[in-house]
Design a protein around this motif. Structure first.
Motif, PDB file in Angstrom:
ATOM      1  N   THR A 100       6.033   9.563   5.956  1.00  0.00           N
ATOM      2  CA  THR A 100       7.004   9.232   4.601  1.00  0.00           C
ATOM      3  C   THR A 100       6.762  10.698   4.187  1.00  0.00           C
ATOM      4  N   ASP A 101       8.211  11.785   2.823  1.00  0.00           N
ATOM      5  CA  ASP A 101       7.817  12.760   2.652  1.00  0.00           C
ATOM      6  C   ASP A 101       6.862  12.322   1.455  1.00  0.00           C
ATOM      7  N   LEU A 102       6.603  13.523   1.272  1.00  0.00           N
ATOM      8  CA  LEU A 102       5.808  13.655  -0.199  1.00  0.00           C
ATOM      9  C   LEU A 102       6.287  13.699  -1.317  1.00  0.00           C
ATOM     10  N   GLN A 103       7.376  14.486  -1.504  1.00  0.00           N
ATOM     11  CA  GLN A 103       8.291  14.393  -2.647  1.00  0.00           C
ATOM     12  C   GLN A 103       8.923  13.880  -2.554  1.00  0.00           C
ATOM     13  N   MET A 104       9.380  13.262  -3.112  1.00  0.00           N
ATOM     14  CA  MET A 104      11.052  11.643  -3.779  1.00  0.00           C
ATOM     15  C   MET A 104      11.060  11.289  -5.337  1.00  0.00           C
ATOM     16  N   PRO A 105      12.350  11.257  -5.602  1.00  0.00           N
ATOM     17  CA  PRO A 105      12.220  10.429  -6.174  1.00  0.00           C
ATOM     18  C   PRO A 105      11.744   9.220  -6.638  1.00  0.00           C
ATOM     19  N   GLY A 106      11.469   8.959  -7.994  1.00  0.00           N
ATOM     20  CA  GLY A 106      10.328   7.563  -7.925  1.00  0.00           C
ATOM     21  C   GLY A 106       8.975   7.652  -7.472  1.00  0.00           C
ATOM     22  N   MET A 107       8.557   7.110  -6.628  1.00  0.00           N
ATOM     23  CA  MET A 107       7.214   6.738  -6.031  1.00  0.00           C
ATOM     24  C   MET A 107       7.468   7.565  -4.449  1.00  0.00           C
ATOM     25  N   ASN A 108       5.439   9.252  -4.788  1.00  0.00           N
ATOM     26  CA  ASN A 108       6.087   9.881  -4.399  1.00  0.00           C
ATOM     27  C   ASN A 108       5.140   9.696  -3.284  1.00  0.00           C
ATOM     28  N   GLY A 109       5.280  10.038  -2.260  1.00  0.00           N
ATOM     29  CA  GLY A 109       4.368   9.578  -0.822  1.00  0.00           C
ATOM     30  C   GLY A 109       2.752   9.690  -0.551  1.00  0.00           C
ATOM     31  N   LEU A 110       2.628  10.242  -1.681  1.00  0.00           N
ATOM     32  CA  LEU A 110       0.887   9.612  -1.702  1.00  0.00           C
ATOM     33  C   LEU A 110       0.333   8.562  -2.792  1.00  0.00           C
ATOM     34  N   SER A 111       1.860   8.065  -3.640  1.00  0.00           N
ATOM     35  CA  SER A 111       1.704   7.275  -3.923  1.00  0.00           C
ATOM     36  C   SER A 111       1.599   5.752  -2.924  1.00  0.00           C
ATOM     37  N   LEU A 112       2.794   5.704  -2.340  1.00  0.00           N
ATOM     38  CA  LEU A 112       3.067   5.006  -1.560  1.00  0.00           C
ATOM     39  C   LEU A 112       2.366   4.769  -0.514  1.00  0.00           C
ATOM     40  N   ALA A 113       1.566   5.386   0.572  1.00  0.00           N
ATOM     41  CA  ALA A 113       0.276   5.860   1.067  1.00  0.00           C
ATOM     42  C   ALA A 113      -0.665   4.779   0.599  1.00  0.00           C
ATOM     43  N   ARG A 114      -0.870   4.905  -1.370  1.00  0.00           N
ATOM     44  CA  ARG A 114      -2.227   4.298  -1.563  1.00  0.00           C
ATOM     45  C   ARG A 114      -1.270   2.230  -1.635  1.00  0.00           C
ATOM     46  N   HIS A 115      -0.072   2.237  -1.992  1.00  0.00           N
ATOM     47  CA  HIS A 115      -0.127   0.635  -2.146  1.00  0.00           C
ATOM     48  C   HIS A 115      -0.208   0.406  -1.008  1.00  0.00           C
ATOM     49  N   ILE A 116       0.361   1.146   0.422  1.00  0.00           N
ATOM     50  CA  ILE A 116      -0.076   0.552   1.854  1.00  0.00           C
ATOM     51  C   ILE A 116      -1.164   0.010   1.839  1.00  0.00           C
ATOM     52  N   GLN A 117      -2.025   0.858   1.822  1.00  0.00           N
ATOM     53  CA  GLN A 117      -3.572   0.761   2.023  1.00  0.00           C
ATOM     54  C   GLN A 117      -4.178  -0.727   1.148  1.00  0.00           C
ATOM     55  N   ARG A 118      -3.073  -0.337  -0.033  1.00  0.00           N
ATOM     56  CA  ARG A 118      -4.061  -1.716  -0.710  1.00  0.00           C
ATOM     57  C   ARG A 118      -3.892  -2.858  -0.445  1.00  0.00           C
ATOM     58  N   THR A 119      -2.268  -2.716  -0.259  1.00  0.00           N
ATOM     59  CA  THR A 119      -1.466  -4.344   0.254  1.00  0.00           C
ATOM     60  C   THR A 119      -1.244  -4.718   1.848  1.00  0.00           C
ATOM     61  N   ARG A 120      -0.892  -4.113   2.680  1.00  0.00           N
ATOM     62  CA  ARG A 120      -0.973  -3.861   4.225  1.00  0.00           C
ATOM     63  C   ARG A 120      -1.424  -2.671   5.095  1.00  0.00           C
ATOM     64  N   PRO A 121      -2.304  -2.405   5.327  1.00  0.00           N
ATOM     65  CA  PRO A 121      -3.107  -1.079   5.720  1.00  0.00           C
ATOM     66  C   PRO A 121      -2.264  -0.383   6.775  1.00  0.00           C
ATOM     67  N   LEU A 122      -2.153   0.055   7.300  1.00  0.00           N
ATOM     68  CA  LEU A 122      -1.248   0.220   8.572  1.00  0.00           C
ATOM     69  C   LEU A 122      -1.056   2.598   8.678  1.00  0.00           C
ATOM     70  N   PRO A 123      -0.710   2.538  10.007  1.00  0.00           N
ATOM     71  CA  PRO A 123      -1.166   4.188   9.414  1.00  0.00           C
ATOM     72  C   PRO A 123       0.271   4.950   8.099  1.00  0.00           C
ATOM     73  N   VAL A 124      -0.562   5.634   7.851  1.00  0.00           N
ATOM     74  CA  VAL A 124       0.977   6.789   7.444  1.00  0.00           C
ATOM     75  C   VAL A 124       0.770   8.009   7.438  1.00  0.00           C
ATOM     76  N   ILE A 125       1.747   8.118   7.885  1.00  0.00           N
ATOM     77  CA  ILE A 125       1.902  10.007   8.500  1.00  0.00           C
ATOM     78  C   ILE A 125       2.562  11.225   7.129  1.00  0.00           C
TER      79      ILE A 125
END
Length: 129
Positions: free
Chosen positions: A63-88
């Protein structure tokens, strides 16, 4: 000569989620992923990925960091809370403290644009085992 039929299940194909709002970068990442024999699912935003219901099908998210809406860091946090998997996480705008923020969000690898495609390939192959 009779050949025994291969009864082993087909190998699972590694599926990489690509979340990038820049279409040119998204398509280039898709081609890079395909070049190593993996498949990809492409999303223009983090919201599009989450709304798709396809997170469970992915083995990794790039995932890119800078995106409209949810950014890449927020997406990574969400993924780790809901379905942990590797994020680049990839970014063209590295900020002071980003490494620590990325690590705290569960990001496996942080790449700064322009990055060496081999670094991403190595990371993806390592994830796939």
């Amino acid at each position: 000569m009779d050949c025994a039929a291969d009864t082993s299940p087909p190998a699972k194909k590694t599926v990489i989620g690509i979340v990038e709002d820049d279409e040119d970068v998204r398509v280039a990442l898709e081609a890079l992923v395909a070049s190593i024999g993996f498949t990809s699912e492409m999303f223009e935003t983090a919201g599009a990925l989450l709304a798709s219901g396809r997170l469970n099908e992915l083995d990794c998210v790039v995932t890119d960091l800078q995106m409209p809406g949810m950014n890449g860091l927020s997406l990574a946090r969400h993924i780790q809370r809901t379905r942990p998997l590797p994020v680049i996480l990839i970014t063209a705008f590295p900020a002071i403290g980003l490494d620590k923020q990325a690590a705290a969000a569960g990001v496996r690898c942080l790449l700064r644009k322009p990055f060496d495609p081999l670094a991403l390939i190595d990371e993806l192959e390592s994830i796939a085992g």
